[in-house]
Design a protein around this motif. Sequence first.
Motif, PDB file in Angstrom:
ATOM      1  N   LEU A   1       0.870  -1.132   0.000  1.00 45.82           N
ATOM      2  CA  LEU A   1       0.000   0.000   0.000  1.00 45.82           C
ATOM      3  C   LEU A   1       0.918   1.195   0.000  1.00 45.82           C
ATOM      4  N   PRO A   2       0.503   2.198  -0.609  1.00 49.14           N
ATOM      5  CA  PRO A   2       1.356   3.372  -0.526  1.00 49.14           C
ATOM      6  C   PRO A   2       1.552   3.750   0.930  1.00 49.14           C
TER       7      PRO A   2
ATOM      8  N   GLU B   1      -0.845   5.595   3.141  1.00 55.86           N
ATOM      9  CA  GLU B   1      -2.058   4.944   3.593  1.00 55.86           C
ATOM     10  C   GLU B   1      -1.811   4.176   4.857  1.00 55.86           C
TER      11      GLU B   1
ATOM     12  N   GLN C   1      -6.004  11.047   3.720  1.00 55.80           N
ATOM     13  CA  GLN C   1      -5.595   9.962   2.865  1.00 55.80           C
ATOM     14  C   GLN C   1      -5.715  10.365   1.426  1.00 55.80           C
TER      15      GLN C   1
ATOM     16  N   PRO D   1      -5.071   8.099  -1.100  1.00 53.05           N
ATOM     17  CA  PRO D   1      -5.113   7.011  -2.062  1.00 53.05           C
ATOM     18  C   PRO D   1      -6.292   7.154  -2.992  1.00 53.05           C
TER      19      PRO D   1
ATOM     20  N   PRO E   1      -9.669   2.162  -4.197  1.00 53.64           N
ATOM     21  CA  PRO E   1      -9.345   1.325  -3.043  1.00 53.64           C
ATOM     22  C   PRO E   1     -10.358   1.488  -1.944  1.00 53.64           C
TER      23      PRO E   1
ATOM     24  N   GLU F   1      -4.111   0.492  -5.211  1.00 55.14           N
ATOM     25  CA  GLU F   1      -3.026   1.337  -4.713  1.00 55.14           C
ATOM     26  C   GLU F   1      -1.706   0.788  -5.193  1.00 55.14           C
TER      27      GLU F   1
ATOM     28  N   GLN G   1      -1.212   1.660  -8.678  1.00 57.66           N
ATOM     29  CA  GLN G   1      -0.869   3.061  -8.839  1.00 57.66           C
ATOM     30  C   GLN G   1       0.588   3.286  -8.459  1.00 57.66           C
ATOM     31  N   TYR G   2       0.972   2.634  -7.421  1.00 56.30           N
ATOM     32  CA  TYR G   2       2.362   2.775  -7.010  1.00 56.30           C
ATOM     33  C   TYR G   2       3.295   2.253  -8.070  1.00 56.30           C
TER      34      TYR G   2
END
Lengths: 794, 139
Positions: free
Chosen positions: A153-154, A157, A181, A183, A187, A304, A307-308
Motif C-alpha cells: 500500500l502506498p 495509507e 488519505q 489514495p 481502493p 493502490e 498506482q504505485y
Amino acid sequence: MESLTLTDVEQKYYSDLFVYCDTDNTKKVASNGRVLDLFRAAQLPSEVVLQITELCGATRLGHFGRSQFYIALKLIAIAQSGLPLRVESLNSVKDLPLPRFVVGKNEAEARHAALYPDTDSQGLYPASATAVIPRPPARGLQIKKGPATSIALPVHEVIQPLATNIEPQPEPTSPVVSPDQSPPTSPHSWRKHQRQHSGGNVDRQQPAVVVAAAAGAVWTQFREPPTGPVPGEGMWPSHSPPLPGQESWVSFTADTPPSSTIPGMHPSSAQDSTTLRTAAMAGSTNEMQRQSSCYDDPWKITDEQRQYYINQFKTIQPDLTGFIPGSAAKEFFTKSKLPILELSHIWELSDFDKDGALTLDEFCAAFHLVVARKNGYDLPEKLPESLMPKLIDLDDSAEVPEAAADVGYSGSPVEDPPNKSPSMPSLNQAWPEMNQSNEDTAIVHPVPIRMTPSKIHMQEMELKRTGSDNNNPTSPLLTNPPELSEETNLPASMKFAASNSGGDGYSSSDSYTSDQEPITRQRSHSGTSPETLKVVAAPPPPPPRPHASHSRSSSLDMNRTFAAVTAPGQQQPSTIAYPPAVPPRPLPTQSSAPHTGHRGDAEGVPAGGAGLTATSPHQIPQQPNFADFSQFTAFAASEQPSSLPEVDTHSEAGQVEKAPEGAGPLRTVKSDGQADERTAATVNSAKGASGPLAPPPKPVRRRLKSEDELRPEDEPLGPQKSNIIAAVLATQPSIPRSVGKDKKAIQASIRRNKETNTVLARLNSELQQQLKDLLEERISLEVQLEQLRPFSHL
Amino acid sequence: MAVCISVIAKENYPLYIRSVPTQNELKFHYTVHTSLDVVEEKISAVGKSLGDQRELYLGLLYPTEDYKVYGYVTNSKVKFVIVVDSSNTSLRDNEIRSMFRKLHNSFTDVMCNPFHNPGDTIQSKVFDGIVSGMMVTAG
C-alpha cells in the motif's frame, strides 16, 4: 453437473454458509469475496480452490449462485477428504464429512491460510452467519488499515490508518474516508467491499492498532535512514520475517514514497515498533494476510499497488506506453535485494512477450512478484492469471470482457475493473481518440503488420504504436489477425493509386483511400476510418455523394454525411473542372480487368464496391436524370432495408426524373454485371451469390448484398466510395457537358460502364485476396518441404 | 527423445548440460566434450567458403553404436549438442532440427533476461522445463 443431493446436515450447513456469504442479502448470489475467503479458510491449495470454483460453474457464471456455492462446498469437502476432485464424486461420495473451514490465527500459512481471526467466529460458521454479519461496523477501522496489507500500500495509507486508529472505533461507516488519505478512491470501495466480506473479524481493533503501528513504525524506520543514492539499501529491513507486505514493499522504494505522507508522528514509536511489531505479528499477521489475500487471489494487484507501480514505472520510463529496457529494469529490481536467481525467474515470468523489455503491465507484474517474494510468497512456476499482461485487443471486444471475467472471477467484482491494466482502458480510450484524430491526419503509408497472430505481438505492437504514433489508426487495427500483410496493402494502394492517379486534386484523398482501404479491410468494423476518409476526401473532390445503396448497407452514416454535404457538394461538380477528366477513367477498368484473375475475399470488395457505388453517387449531381439509383434503392430496399432509408433520401436529390430511364440502363448494367457475378460466384462460392440468371437486377444486387454480408465493413465503403467516386467522377465531367440529346444515352452508358468497373474491381480485389492466400499456402508448403528435405550434411 | 542436451559457450565451456539421470552422466559429458572437436571442424570448414551463410544446424556429428550426437551452432558460436539414443527409432532429421530450434529460442529468451549474464551457467527454470520436455521420452 449441478445435480447435487445433500444430506440434511449438509443442507443446513451449506445454507448457513450461503447466508453467511450472502452479504448483499440477495438470497441468490454469494458475494465472491466472501465466498473466496471462505474457500481460503478451507485450507486448500489455491489451485484446488480454483479448480473447485471452475467445477462448480461459478467461473462460467461469474458469480456464486446458490447451487454453485453448494457444489463448491461439497467439492471442498471432497478435497479435504483427500479425494480427487471430480464432478461425479459430488453425488457418489457417501458419508462425506462437512467441509471444514479453519478459523484461527496461523502465521505459517502466509498465502492461503484461513485468515479469519479466531475469537468469535471460531468454528461458528454454520451458526454464526447472522452473528458475523453485524461485525463490519466495528471493523471499519481495521479495514482502513486493511489495504495496507500484505501486498503493499502506498506508505501514506499505512500511516493514515495508524493515525486514525488512535481514536477508538471511529466512524465505521466511513472506514475509508480519512481526510488526509490520498489514495485513489477505488481502493476505498475495495476496502468497503472487503469490510463486508472479511466477516467476523471482531477484535480487529487490537491487532489493527498494533499492525498499524508496526506498519507505520517500520515505514518511518525506513524513512529515517538517509535516502541516499541507493535508497533501497538501507531500507530493506534487516528483519526478514515475512511481514505483511507493506513494510517491505514500502521500503523497497523508500526513496520514492510520497514525502507528503510522512506522518511524522511515529519517530518516537520507531523503537517500540520493533518489539511491537514482533508482538503484533501474531495478531496481525493473519489479519494482514487475510486482507492481503483478500479476495482470493494473492496475486491480484490492488489499485493502490498498481498506482504505485505505475509511479515507479514513470520514474524509469515516463511514457506509460513505452518500455523499460532490461538493463534499467535490472538495476531497479536489483535494489530489492532479492537473489539474482529469483530476479531472473521473476523476469522470466513477467516478460510476457520475451522482448527483453517491460511494458507497464509486465512491470507491474514483475514488481508485484518481487513484493510477493519479499513477503515470503513463493514464486509461482508460471505467471498467475491476474498478473498476465492484459492483452488488449481493441478489435475484439469479446476478448476484453472475457479477460476481465477470467481475472475478475478470482477477485471481487468490485475490484475487477480497477485491477485491469490501467493501460488497457487508456488504450481503449486512446483508440477512439485516435480514430477521431485520424480524421485530421493523413495516413500516407501502409504500416507493416506482423504476420504472427499472437496476441502478445498484437499488444506489443499496439503499445508501441499507441506510444509512438498516436495518429496512426492502424495500430488498433493491427490487433486483428493480420491476414492482410503489407502485400495486401501495397497492391491495394497501388491499384487505387493507379486508378486514381489521374486526379491531381484527389491524390491526397486517394492516398487516404489506398491506405485506409487496406486498413479498413483489416478491421472488420472500423467504422470511424471511413468517416476519416470521408472527411479527408471532402476538400479536393466533390464531397461524397449519396451513393447507390446497393453495394453496402453500411453507408448509413455515410449517407447522412453525404446528405449534409450533398448540397454544397453539388455545386462543386459543376464548378470544378475535374482536370484529369478522361485519363483516370480507363484506368479503373484496366486495373480491374487485369486483376480479374485475382479475386480475393470480400475484403477486396470494398475497393470495388466503393468504386461502383462511388461512380453512381457521383453521377447523381451531374446527371440529374440519372434514375438508376432510385431503382437501385428500390431493389436495395428489398434486400437491405436498413441502408435504404438514407440512400433514398439522398438519392432523391436528383433521381426523380431518372426513374423511367433507370430501369433500362440498370438492367443492362445488371446483365453486364451478371457475367462478372458468375465469375465472382464461381470464385467465391462461399459468398452464396445467387444464380446469375435471376431477374437481372436481382443477381447483381444479391451478389452485392452477399458481399455486404460478408463484408461487415460497411462504413469504410462509403468514404472509400466517395474517394473513388471523386476519382472516377473525373472521367465524367466532359461527357455530360457534351451533346444534350445524347446526354442521357451517354450518361446511361457511362453508368453502365462504371458499374461494370466497380463490379470488376471488386472481383479483382477478391481474387487478389485469394491469390494472396494461395501464395501463403504455397510458402508454407515450401517451408514444409524444406524441412522434410534431407539435409546435405550427411 | 534426447538422452543428453548441452549448451556450450563460445569458449567451449559448458553453460548447461543435462542428461537423463539414470545413466552414467560422465559418459555423456565426455561425449559432448569430444564432439566439440567435430563441431569446430564443421564450423571452420564451412566458415571459410560461405562466411556468414553457414547453416546453424550441423547435423549428425558423431555416430557410435550406442547413440548419435547432433550439433547446432548459433551465430555467436554458442553450441548446442544433443545426444540421442540410437536404439530409438531413428529420429527424423527435421525433428532434431525442431529440437534445436526450440533450444535456440529458449536460449534466446534466457539471454534476453537482463539478470542473466552471458557466460553464466543457465539457471532458468523455463529453460529447464523445455529441456526436460525434450528429454522426457528418452530411453
